[in-house]
Design a protein around this motif. Structure first.
Motif, PDB file in Angstrom:
ATOM      1  N   THR A 145       2.998  -6.000 -50.901  1.00 28.78           N
ATOM      2  CA  THR A 145       2.724  -6.277 -49.495  1.00 28.78           C
ATOM      3  C   THR A 145       1.521  -5.468 -49.040  1.00 28.78           C
ATOM      4  OG1 THR A 145       5.037  -6.778 -48.989  1.00 28.78           O
ATOM      5  CG2 THR A 145       3.616  -6.167 -47.136  1.00 28.78           C
ATOM      6  N   TYR A 146       0.524  -6.158 -48.504  1.00 31.75           N
ATOM      7  CA  TYR A 146      -0.629  -5.514 -47.876  1.00 31.75           C
ATOM      8  C   TYR A 146      -0.441  -5.602 -46.366  1.00 31.75           C
ATOM      9  CZ  TYR A 146      -3.099  -5.892 -52.391  1.00 31.75           C
ATOM     10  OH  TYR A 146      -3.476  -5.777 -53.706  1.00 31.75           O
ATOM     11  N   ALA A 147      -0.655  -4.492 -45.674  1.00 30.39           N
ATOM     12  CA  ALA A 147      -0.464  -4.486 -44.222  1.00 30.39           C
ATOM     13  C   ALA A 147      -1.495  -3.590 -43.557  1.00 30.39           C
ATOM     14  CB  ALA A 147       0.944  -4.015 -43.867  1.00 30.39           C
ATOM     15  N   ILE A 148      -2.126  -4.094 -42.512  1.00 28.81           N
ATOM     16  CA  ILE A 148      -2.979  -3.271 -41.655  1.00 28.81           C
ATOM     17  C   ILE A 148      -2.052  -2.590 -40.663  1.00 28.81           C
ATOM     18  CG2 ILE A 148      -4.821  -3.278 -39.934  1.00 28.81           C
ATOM     19  CD1 ILE A 148      -5.979  -5.746 -41.346  1.00 28.81           C
ATOM     20  N   THR A 149      -1.967  -1.267 -40.742  1.00 29.59           N
ATOM     21  CA  THR A 149      -0.942  -0.542 -39.994  1.00 29.59           C
ATOM     22  C   THR A 149      -1.478   0.307 -38.850  1.00 29.59           C
ATOM     23  OG1 THR A 149      -1.052   1.270 -41.599  1.00 29.59           O
ATOM     24  CG2 THR A 149       0.605  -0.448 -41.980  1.00 29.59           C
ATOM     25  N   ALA A 150      -2.779   0.580 -38.844  1.00 24.74           N
ATOM     26  CA  ALA A 150      -3.393   1.441 -37.834  1.00 24.74           C
ATOM     27  C   ALA A 150      -4.895   1.239 -37.924  1.00 24.74           C
ATOM     28  CB  ALA A 150      -3.018   2.909 -38.081  1.00 24.74           C
ATOM     29  N   PRO A 151      -5.666   1.758 -36.981  1.00 24.06           N
ATOM     30  CA  PRO A 151      -7.117   1.627 -37.081  1.00 24.06           C
ATOM     31  C   PRO A 151      -7.641   2.136 -38.430  1.00 24.06           C
ATOM     32  CG  PRO A 151      -6.538   2.404 -34.906  1.00 24.06           C
ATOM     33  CD  PRO A 151      -5.280   2.410 -35.712  1.00 24.06           C
ATOM     34  N   GLY A 152      -8.303   1.256 -39.168  1.00 25.74           N
ATOM     35  CA  GLY A 152      -8.908   1.624 -40.438  1.00 25.74           C
ATOM     36  C   GLY A 152      -7.936   1.846 -41.569  1.00 25.74           C
ATOM     37  N   ALA A 153      -6.660   1.474 -41.417  1.00 27.57           N
ATOM     38  CA  ALA A 153      -5.642   1.790 -42.420  1.00 27.57           C
ATOM     39  C   ALA A 153      -5.049   0.537 -43.043  1.00 27.57           C
ATOM     40  CB  ALA A 153      -4.533   2.629 -41.802  1.00 27.57           C
ATOM     41  N   LEU A 154      -5.107   0.465 -44.382  1.00 26.57           N
ATOM     42  CA  LEU A 154      -4.483  -0.618 -45.135  1.00 26.57           C
ATOM     43  C   LEU A 154      -3.415  -0.011 -46.037  1.00 26.57           C
ATOM     44  CD1 LEU A 154      -4.490  -3.670 -45.947  1.00 26.57           C
ATOM     45  CD2 LEU A 154      -5.980  -2.994 -47.857  1.00 26.57           C
ATOM     46  N   ARG A 155      -2.174  -0.464 -45.854  1.00 22.26           N
ATOM     47  CA  ARG A 155      -1.052   0.045 -46.649  1.00 22.26           C
ATOM     48  C   ARG A 155      -0.645  -1.004 -47.679  1.00 22.26           C
ATOM     49  NH1 ARG A 155       4.749   2.877 -45.208  1.00 22.26           N
ATOM     50  NH2 ARG A 155       3.349   4.539 -44.564  1.00 22.26           N
ATOM     51  N   THR A 156      -0.454  -0.567 -48.925  1.00 28.21           N
ATOM     52  CA  THR A 156       0.052  -1.410 -50.002  1.00 28.21           C
ATOM     53  C   THR A 156       1.427  -0.903 -50.391  1.00 28.21           C
ATOM     54  OG1 THR A 156      -2.194  -1.681 -50.870  1.00 28.21           O
ATOM     55  CG2 THR A 156      -0.382  -2.309 -52.313  1.00 28.21           C
ATOM     56  N   THR A 157       2.426  -1.786 -50.344  1.00 30.51           N
ATOM     57  CA  THR A 157       3.773  -1.436 -50.766  1.00 30.51           C
ATOM     58  C   THR A 157       4.138  -2.274 -51.984  1.00 30.51           C
ATOM     59  OG1 THR A 157       4.421  -0.918 -48.486  1.00 30.51           O
ATOM     60  CG2 THR A 157       6.193  -1.253 -50.084  1.00 30.51           C
ATOM     61  N   LEU A 158       4.467  -1.604 -53.073  1.00 32.42           N
ATOM     62  CA  LEU A 158       4.809  -2.261 -54.326  1.00 32.42           C
ATOM     63  C   LEU A 158       6.266  -1.985 -54.654  1.00 32.42           C
ATOM     64  CD1 LEU A 158       1.647  -1.071 -56.274  1.00 32.42           C
ATOM     65  CD2 LEU A 158       2.059  -3.397 -55.482  1.00 32.42           C
ATOM     66  N   THR A 159       7.034  -3.033 -54.942  1.00 37.13           N
ATOM     67  CA  THR A 159       8.425  -2.864 -55.347  1.00 37.13           C
ATOM     68  C   THR A 159       8.686  -3.698 -56.591  1.00 37.13           C
ATOM     69  OG1 THR A 159       9.265  -4.672 -53.970  1.00 37.13           O
ATOM     70  CG2 THR A 159       9.176  -2.478 -52.972  1.00 37.13           C
ATOM     71  N   ALA A 160       9.705  -3.302 -57.346  1.00 39.08           N
ATOM     72  CA  ALA A 160      10.080  -4.053 -58.540  1.00 39.08           C
ATOM     73  C   ALA A 160      11.548  -3.821 -58.854  1.00 39.08           C
ATOM     74  CB  ALA A 160       9.221  -3.646 -59.735  1.00 39.08           C
ATOM     75  N   THR A 161      12.208  -4.864 -59.355  1.00 41.89           N
ATOM     76  CA  THR A 161      13.565  -4.774 -59.867  1.00 41.89           C
ATOM     77  C   THR A 161      13.610  -5.455 -61.231  1.00 41.89           C
ATOM     78  OG1 THR A 161      14.221  -6.808 -58.712  1.00 41.89           O
ATOM     79  CG2 THR A 161      14.639  -4.715 -57.580  1.00 41.89           C
ATOM     80  N   THR A 162      14.593  -5.069 -62.036  1.00 35.50           N
ATOM     81  CA  THR A 162      14.686  -5.575 -63.400  1.00 35.50           C
ATOM     82  C   THR A 162      16.119  -5.961 -63.746  1.00 35.50           C
ATOM     83  OG1 THR A 162      14.166  -5.059 -65.727  1.00 35.50           O
ATOM     84  CG2 THR A 162      15.042  -3.273 -64.387  1.00 35.50           C
ATOM     85  N   ASP A 163      16.264  -6.835 -64.739  1.00 38.26           N
ATOM     86  CA  ASP A 163      17.591  -7.203 -65.219  1.00 38.26           C
ATOM     87  C   ASP A 163      17.946  -6.484 -66.521  1.00 38.26           C
ATOM     88  OD1 ASP A 163      15.964  -8.485 -67.049  1.00 38.26           O
ATOM     89  OD2 ASP A 163      16.810 -10.486 -66.732  1.00 38.26           O
ATOM     90  N   ARG A 164      17.034  -5.585 -66.963  1.00 36.77           N
ATOM     91  CA  ARG A 164      17.228  -4.870 -68.218  1.00 36.77           C
ATOM     92  C   ARG A 164      16.375  -3.612 -68.168  1.00 36.77           C
ATOM     93  NH1 ARG A 164      15.115  -7.459 -73.904  1.00 36.77           N
ATOM     94  NH2 ARG A 164      15.733  -5.750 -75.306  1.00 36.77           N
ATOM     95  N   ALA A 165      16.833  -2.551 -68.791  1.00 42.45           N
ATOM     96  CA  ALA A 165      16.063  -1.304 -68.765  1.00 42.45           C
ATOM     97  C   ALA A 165      14.645  -1.548 -69.271  1.00 42.45           C
ATOM     98  CB  ALA A 165      16.748  -0.251 -69.632  1.00 42.45           C
ATOM     99  N   THR A 166      13.669  -1.014 -68.531  1.00 44.69           N
ATOM    100  CA  THR A 166      12.264  -1.222 -68.863  1.00 44.69           C
ATOM    101  C   THR A 166      11.467  -0.033 -68.341  1.00 44.69           C
ATOM    102  OG1 THR A 166      10.450  -2.839 -68.796  1.00 44.69           O
ATOM    103  CG2 THR A 166      11.691  -2.514 -66.750  1.00 44.69           C
ATOM    104  N   ILE A 167      10.160  -0.099 -68.477  1.00 45.57           N
ATOM    105  CA  ILE A 167       9.290   0.914 -67.882  1.00 45.57           C
ATOM    106  C   ILE A 167       8.370   0.226 -66.878  1.00 45.57           C
ATOM    107  CG2 ILE A 167       9.391   2.473 -69.853  1.00 45.57           C
ATOM    108  CD1 ILE A 167       6.622   1.413 -70.710  1.00 45.57           C
ATOM    109  N   VAL A 168       8.080   0.916 -65.781  1.00 44.85           N
ATOM    110  CA  VAL A 168       7.249   0.349 -64.715  1.00 44.85           C
ATOM    111  C   VAL A 168       6.317   1.422 -64.175  1.00 44.85           C
ATOM    112  CG1 VAL A 168       7.201  -0.836 -62.490  1.00 44.85           C
ATOM    113  CG2 VAL A 168       9.084  -1.252 -64.071  1.00 44.85           C
ATOM    114  N   ASN A 169       5.069   1.047 -64.003  1.00 41.40           N
ATOM    115  CA  ASN A 169       4.065   1.931 -63.405  1.00 41.40           C
ATOM    116  C   ASN A 169       2.986   1.027 -62.820  1.00 41.40           C
ATOM    117  OD1 ASN A 169       2.373   4.085 -62.754  1.00 41.40           O
ATOM    118  ND2 ASN A 169       1.484   4.182 -64.806  1.00 41.40           N
ATOM    119  N   LEU A 170       3.026   0.813 -61.520  1.00 38.81           N
ATOM    120  CA  LEU A 170       2.100  -0.097 -60.842  1.00 38.81           C
ATOM    121  C   LEU A 170       1.108   0.683 -59.999  1.00 38.81           C
ATOM    122  CD1 LEU A 170       4.677  -2.741 -59.526  1.00 38.81           C
ATOM    123  CD2 LEU A 170       3.520  -2.698 -61.751  1.00 38.81           C
ATOM    124  N   THR A 171      -0.111   0.170 -59.907  1.00 37.64           N
ATOM    125  CA  THR A 171      -1.098   0.753 -59.009  1.00 37.64           C
ATOM    126  C   THR A 171      -2.106  -0.310 -58.626  1.00 37.64           C
ATOM    127  OG1 THR A 171      -2.544   2.674 -58.639  1.00 37.64           O
ATOM    128  CG2 THR A 171      -2.766   1.559 -60.748  1.00 37.64           C
TER     129      THR A 171
END
Length: 336
Positions: A145-171
């Motif tokens: 999710t990208y959101a403009i939250t304040a003057p000059g501010a862009l927030r990125t929210t990243l979420t993930a769920t899995t059905d099996r043990a895994t590794i996750v590292n998002l940017t």
């Protein structure tokens, strides 16, 4: 979805459309592609702040993750191998045939995401990675999710769920340059940018850019960026340690200014580390970008974390939710 429907701007190799949606407000103009959830354009008060391509097809294979969400595991995994719960997994060695980088040649930055919701100041994209995709275990449901939250501010929210043990590292892998010409044209190097990173330690790496396992103090080294310093010709592609835990809310992880610009960028995030990359290899993309024409500050887990038991874990299990927040905050500086 609102009536602010995304528009088709290109076509994926499989014939599916590449879509673009835009956000405007609080001094920001943002254009996002379905391909890679790419920030294609990010303007502050009408001035471009990031490297981008006019032709969306350049993002299919050519750009070095410009503006994209990278995963399933950002940064490097040594020799493309890791062991989880007693099982060893082999991943594509897409960096010089040696290491796994940014989720593989067909990582999240090369996938066509789905626009799930679009509003005036926020938009959400989703992607579902299949079990075994690029060698990773588990089907992974990802939301950006990208959101403009304040003057000059862009927030990125990243979420993930899995059905099996895994590794996750998002940017997010956006290349910033505060000196980009307003009317287009070649980007100057980032040598006249000054960078401040409030980290007291960093991760030393070997000749293949893989962490040695040590967590070293920055004091007395060229990696001490706790006070802003002009980059000049120094080379950086290193992770700076912000803590061992993911924070609940974004904390400052880097600040960027540039001689000749009256704009300052503060990057805030919840991740335990931030990778500072100077864009040395940009010219290799064959897109007209000069080396060091953009810099990245990539909040993330420790690189190669699955192969270092002493590093904070990057494992995600069923019933858990991965969450990472990144904020880009632009301000006008006085006295410039």
């Amino acid at each position: 979805m609102s009536d602010r429907a995304p528009i088709p701007v290109g076509t994926m190799p499989d014939g599916s459309p590449i879509l673009e949606a835009r956000l405007e407000g609080e001094g920001l103009g943002v254009a996002v592609l379905s391909l890679g959830a790419v920030i294609r354009r990010l303007d502050f008060r009408g001035h471009p702040m990031v490297l981008g391509r006019d032709d969306p097809h350049d993002y299919v294979a050519k750009t070095p993750q410009c503006g994209a969400i990278v995963g399933r595991f950002a940064n490097r995994i040594a020799e493309g191998r890791f062991t989880l719960d007693g099982t060893t997994y082999a991943l594509p060695r897409n960096e010089a045939g040696r290491n796994h980088l940014h989720g593989g040649a067909q990582g999240f930055s090369r996938r066509n995401w789905t626009f799930a919701e679009i509003g005036d100041r926020t938009l959400t994209l989703t992607y579902r990675a299949q079990d075994g995709e690029e060698g990773y275990p588990g089907a992974l449901a990802v939301t950006c999710t990208y959101a403009i939250t304040a003057p000059g501010a862009l927030r990125t929210t990243l979420t993930a769920t899995t059905d099996r043990a895994t590794i996750v590292n998002l940017t997010n892998h956006t290349y910033f340059n505060l000196l980009l010409p307003r009317e287009g044209g070649p980007a100057p190097t980032i040598d006249d940018h000054a960078v401040e990173i409030p980290a007291s330690s960093y991760l030393p790496v070997d000749e293949a850019q893989i962490p040695t396992g040590a967590v070293a103090p920055v004091a007395g080294t060229r990696f001490d960026l706790r006070r802003a310093r002009r980059i000049g010709a120094e080379a950086f592609d290193h992770a700076f340690v912000l803590g061992r835990d993911t924070s609940a809310e974004p904390r400052p992880v880097g600040r960027v200014t540039a001689a000749g610009s009256d704009v300052a960028l503060v990057v805030a995030a919840t991740a335990p580390a931030v990778q500072f990359y100077d864009g040395t290899h940009l010219a290799k993309a064959g897109l007209g970008f000069a080396a060091r024409s953009g810099l990245c500050l990539e909040p993330e887990a420790f690189p190669d974390a699955p192969n270092h038991p002493d590093f904070p874990s990057a494992t995600l299990r069923p019933g858990e939710t991965y969450r990472q927040i990144i904020e880009y905050r632009f301000t006008k500086e006085t006295g410039q």
